[in-house]
Design a protein around this motif. Sequence first.
Motif, PDB file in Angstrom:
ATOM      1  N   SER A 157      -8.703  -3.284   2.036  1.00 51.57           N
ATOM      2  CA  SER A 157      -7.312  -4.001   1.390  1.00 51.57           C
ATOM      3  C   SER A 157      -6.199  -3.744   1.799  1.00 51.57           C
ATOM      4  CB  SER A 157      -7.548  -3.837  -0.121  1.00 51.57           C
ATOM      5  OG  SER A 157      -7.409  -2.428  -0.664  1.00 51.57           O
ATOM      6  N   ASN A 158      -4.851  -4.305   1.268  1.00 50.21           N
ATOM      7  CA  ASN A 158      -3.644  -3.951   1.956  1.00 50.21           C
ATOM      8  C   ASN A 158      -2.684  -3.945   0.663  1.00 50.21           C
ATOM      9  OD1 ASN A 158      -1.435  -3.218   3.467  1.00 50.21           O
ATOM     10  ND2 ASN A 158      -1.422  -5.275   4.435  1.00 50.21           N
ATOM     11  N   HIS A 159      -2.860  -3.386  -0.291  1.00 51.12           N
ATOM     12  CA  HIS A 159      -2.059  -3.284  -1.529  1.00 51.12           C
ATOM     13  C   HIS A 159      -0.649  -2.663  -0.956  1.00 51.12           C
ATOM     14  CE1 HIS A 159      -5.514  -3.673  -3.993  1.00 51.12           C
ATOM     15  NE2 HIS A 159      -4.754  -4.675  -4.329  1.00 51.12           N
ATOM     16  N   SER A 160      -1.058  -1.794  -0.035  1.00 50.12           N
ATOM     17  CA  SER A 160       0.063  -0.585   0.604  1.00 50.12           C
ATOM     18  C   SER A 160       1.307  -1.546   1.348  1.00 50.12           C
ATOM     19  CB  SER A 160      -0.548   0.365   1.282  1.00 50.12           C
ATOM     20  OG  SER A 160      -1.387   1.215   0.737  1.00 50.12           O
ATOM     21  N   GLY A 161       0.889  -2.764   1.690  1.00 51.68           N
ATOM     22  CA  GLY A 161       1.792  -3.630   2.495  1.00 51.68           C
ATOM     23  C   GLY A 161       2.055  -2.959   3.730  1.00 51.68           C
ATOM     24  N   GLY A 162       1.039  -2.487   4.248  1.00 53.58           N
ATOM     25  CA  GLY A 162       1.422  -1.826   5.786  1.00 53.58           C
ATOM     26  C   GLY A 162       2.044  -0.496   5.806  1.00 53.58           C
ATOM     27  N   VAL A 163       2.221   0.084   5.027  1.00 52.79           N
ATOM     28  CA  VAL A 163       2.964   1.487   4.668  1.00 52.79           C
ATOM     29  C   VAL A 163       2.460   2.120   3.715  1.00 52.79           C
ATOM     30  CG1 VAL A 163       5.524   2.356   4.515  1.00 52.79           C
ATOM     31  CG2 VAL A 163       5.255   0.118   5.103  1.00 52.79           C
TER      32      VAL A 163
END
Lengths: 361, 361, 361, 361
Positions: free
Chosen positions: B278-284
């Motif tokens: 998943s990508n809740h972090s937004g790539g960071v």
Amino acid sequence: MSSTFGTLFRVTTFGESHCKGVGVVVDGCPPAMTLIEADIQPQLSRRRPGQSDISTPRSEADQVTIYSGTEFGKTLGTPIMLLVHNRDQRPQDYGEMSRIPRPSHADYTYQMKYGIRASSGGGRSSARETIGRVAAGAIAEKWLKENFGVEIVAWVSQVGDIAAPAVDMGLVSRAEVDRHIIRCPHADFAARMQERVEEVLAAKDSTGGIVSCVCRNVPVGLGEPVFDKLEARLAQAMLSLPATKGFDIGSGFAGISLRGSEHNDPFIQKDQRLGTSSNHSGGVQGGISNAEDIYFRVAFKPVATIGLAQETVDFEGKPTTLEAKGRHDPCVVPRAVPIVESMAALVLMDLALRQAVRRPG
Amino acid sequence: MSSTFGTLFRVTTFGESHCKGVGVVVDGCPPAMTLIEADIQPQLSRRRPGQSDISTPRSEADQVTIYSGTEFGKTLGTPIMLLVHNRDQRPQDYGEMSRIPRPSHADYTYQMKYGIRASSGGGRSSARETIGRVAAGAIAEKWLKENFGVEIVAWVSQVGDIAAPAVDMGLVSRAEVDRHIIRCPHADFAARMQERVEEVLAAKDSTGGIVSCVCRNVPVGLGEPVFDKLEARLAQAMLSLPATKGFDIGSGFAGISLRGSEHNDPFIQKDQRLGTSSNHSGGVQGGISNAEDIYFRVAFKPVATIGLAQETVDFEGKPTTLEAKGRHDPCVVPRAVPIVESMAALVLMDLALRQAVRRPG
Amino acid sequence: MSSTFGTLFRVTTFGESHCKGVGVVVDGCPPAMTLIEADIQPQLSRRRPGQSDISTPRSEADQVTIYSGTEFGKTLGTPIMLLVHNRDQRPQDYGEMSRIPRPSHADYTYQMKYGIRASSGGGRSSARETIGRVAAGAIAEKWLKENFGVEIVAWVSQVGDIAAPAVDMGLVSRAEVDRHIIRCPHADFAARMQERVEEVLAAKDSTGGIVSCVCRNVPVGLGEPVFDKLEARLAQAMLSLPATKGFDIGSGFAGISLRGSEHNDPFIQKDQRLGTSSNHSGGVQGGISNAEDIYFRVAFKPVATIGLAQETVDFEGKPTTLEAKGRHDPCVVPRAVPIVESMAALVLMDLALRQAVRRPG
Amino acid sequence: MSSTFGTLFRVTTFGESHCKGVGVVVDGCPPAMTLIEADIQPQLSRRRPGQSDISTPRSEADQVTIYSGTEFGKTLGTPIMLLVHNRDQRPQDYGEMSRIPRPSHADYTYQMKYGIRASSGGGRSSARETIGRVAAGAIAEKWLKENFGVEIVAWVSQVGDIAAPAVDMGLVSRAEVDRHIIRCPHADFAARMQERVEEVLAAKDSTGGIVSCVCRNVPVGLGEPVFDKLEARLAQAMLSLPATKGFDIGSGFAGISLRGSEHNDPFIQKDQRLGTSSNHSGGVQGGISNAEDIYFRVAFKPVATIGLAQETVDFEGKPTTLEAKGRHDPCVVPRAVPIVESMAALVLMDLALRQAVRRPG
């Protein structure tokens, strides 16, 4: 690494979670200001772990010492070094932890960026990194208070989906905020938030929250267009804190739905100056303070380190299950309150000095 | 004033709305990259006024000229000066406008900060100031694309209270975005947004909106903890734009309500690297890019300059009514799309160069 | 105050002569380099007072401790804080000294600039301030040596009017330099210089001198035109040292009298690269290193604090006589040798990292 | 590239010898100061080529235009862009010149650093790069004069081995300096220097020289210890100029031979302040101005481009002979006079603004 913040009030932080010490060098502090450790300690103590059942029990006194830049209790205008010794120094090979990057933590990205990382505790991505910021912020706050009467108060306005009602931003005080360990000034909501945190703690899980902040009595004129507008520097400051995911100021995301005719803040005559009758702007127009209250919100994600088992892969890409050992803060927002205040103080202080240059000769 | 952005890719913008020209000096651009005006013009043209019925009809070709830093179509590694002449130069005493600070505009704060201000058009607080940013951003984008295949796409995701459904961030393209003058890639919502803008325009009023943005193929390792974390620089960049009130990244403000166990992005093995499912972090993560898509939102307030009569006071504090003359953008978000992309490119470019230092010798 | 030096290898020093400690934060040190205190101590020991009869007998061990930024003897890429405790802490009211600004010392200007000053010992204008520079310089030197084989050697080339003959810059070594306490590698002249220093010491007077320095094996390409040309940064670095009055590089002031046809350094083919058959340029052309030896000179004035009676006025302007109490270095150049080397290392290190950005991808 | 100078008065120059234009962006200029092109042009005209038989005949009017940052002849506090169009644009393949790096010129080092270089005329290493500095310096000088009465006068004090006697630094004026095209205020020596330059010109050779400079009426307190001490910034500024090899301030290299008791400047009571009866310090003590005259010297090497045949090698290492075509300045110092003044003004201006922060509230 980029551990320096500010142009004229320059703050350089140092220290990992498990090295000999953490702290800060403050360069550019105005001379001849009274300053002793007791001016700095209170905010550090509000920040330190182990203040209640719902924070990490890591035992740290976080006692600060001034190493340079003052004499006989006065600043000399020279760099002030503030040091907090780490009592809990345990650089050691953590076994499992070193093989498996914690999901949504900084283990993986630090390893990829630097080709090496602190063996434990998060290194510079640890919350201990903020000690230097809070120590420096206390100096900034003192100067801002003495020179302009600036008051900075932050509080917890949301935990999980529990959002407290609006507070009176002209009146809210640190005493009120600290009345509840969750640091929400609204008693009922504080109780509900507290319950929620205990609940996620029991579930070995974590939750996010919002810290709101108001800065009162900020003089008109602070902010340096175009890249160092006041809100731009605040946004950078807040998003540089661990676990933050969002920032808005004044009407923020909610203001989008208003029309210009509703959103605009009409000017009125106030005591000695022009003011505005509403404050959707949040005290900032064109990137420059207008002497109205500056208020903003900072979103913190749920803490990444949780006790619950997580399916993930190790550094080699092999599937595995991770259960974080030990206890961690299930929700960072109560301890984030003084940190947010400190970063706000650092931003305002630097911009106040930069504007001081323009005072009539 | 603070008109320089970046540490190694340093961008210095200049120019008011009604002076001879606006532009930028880009210092630190890598040498031997092909670069001609045609590489820069497209984004400037997407930004310029007068593209449709719903934007300000100010007539400006916004044609860019490279004055230095290239030879025979290649960069020399020396400062690149890019200039756009202002066709519409009208520094003149605006009568009423100069007596009455426009509510929620920068007139009052500039006057108080500098003791003087551009007589008209907003000076440096004008949207024309962003021309230099967009021109510089086009260079950054070209380099990022050539070196890493980076793709940056922004779009309008909300106008007033009309919020479009989520787009597929892996696929959304500028071609799709530009299909509608409102720059929302979702046809139905684009139509509704368009209607809303026409409605507020007819009412001599204005509305706010949200620009969303995704950056694809960003390499792992960009971001300089602690003060120049990737999200901190993005936040500064976006909040330095005129009329912005908020920024969030990844799950942002919405992610607060999730539990850590839901929010954490488990690692999985991807082609040549670790990725997340998943990508809740937004790539960071930890302030450093993790090679997943970076996505964020920027909130723009309703435009302050409106034709509707506003009760306010003049600089002397005398009550008066203000009706802004001429026509203005009733909603800035469509034209803000390339500006947001450009600022993202400037942030990524600077951090990419800063990380390049660490490549193995 | 401006206590930070460098763009990518950023050094922030702190500490007065009589506070708790002096030291430095080094931000931007490359990760995964081996580093322990023993790598830093030798240069500090060469710098410390009390090494011989002709230096100040202030007793300081100057033992350095690494507080952060390393783990298990390796750098983490995070800020490295290095601290030296001041054993000799005596902030006290110096009576006479506080009423009378020492001629050609910093007492008067610090007081006028800051409105306050350290009561004794010179505060930040003291030679103790250079401890942080030397500690940081040792790290830079280690990296430069390991990565490029850079060798930096400084020596005393003049004391008063005693100027030693030219040394072989390709061969001169620290061992040779340290053979004589005056740190001139030429035995006869070292003896004459030593005599001179003893003579001025006996006369309660002081003398100036020149430190010369060579940097070997510096790679081609270091230096950032136009304001951070290699010689510009070296000049800033050297003139930021206490008691310095001049800097020249290559042929320097002496080269003025040559004609271009004599002064120009013809290119020749060397092993793997172009080199020059003479080196009037001092290893720098157009502000950028050309891989030949970099050599330069730094002029130090006679020490301002002397035991001889001086007619002067006090802060009130009242005529008085001042005789400095205690003992001071009658000539700073021997102890300045490692300091000059350290500043050269800081300059080269920062420029090497800035050039690293340009290595082919 | 590092084309920005200054912390609060920030100057960013751009432009090669043969691109469309050269110039500067000045960010941080105080607002509400009167400023028109006529304030800037005189120093540019003193700098431009073709003023006499002994300077390069390149024909350039060097007419400056203010593109931004002023309105109705007053500064707005916003970035000021100043542009000079290059009349003589000839980016072309120079044949021989592009195959053979000129000895002691920047051709080789630029090529090695950037992997590309301007095809002709030296690009950024050309003297044309200094146009932006001189234009910005004129603004700084105007402000310094209006606010403090600062006077900055430079002159040629040496050409080859012809060293003029000391001038009266309290009185020397630009009018006196400009009386002779060689810009030495001493008539006899000016004539001898002129002869020498004509002689080396006839011999297709070149010669070096020294520019001396005095800054009068500089207020006490300018200079930011430790790395931005006044002399450190001056040294950086001067050594960043093309063809410079040395800098000294006050007694400089000559002062080394004095004893402390001779060199120290005793304090005396002057009008409203403490002053010194001698001035070996050159107006700076502890890195901070003391209100006495600041004076310093800058050494310029003989011009590298000469018509005489030089034995050298080409980029491939093949032996060859180079005879520079066209005519060049045989001695740069007369035209360097306004450039040195401008750099001094930039240093003082920036430090004056940085000190302004400390004025009592």
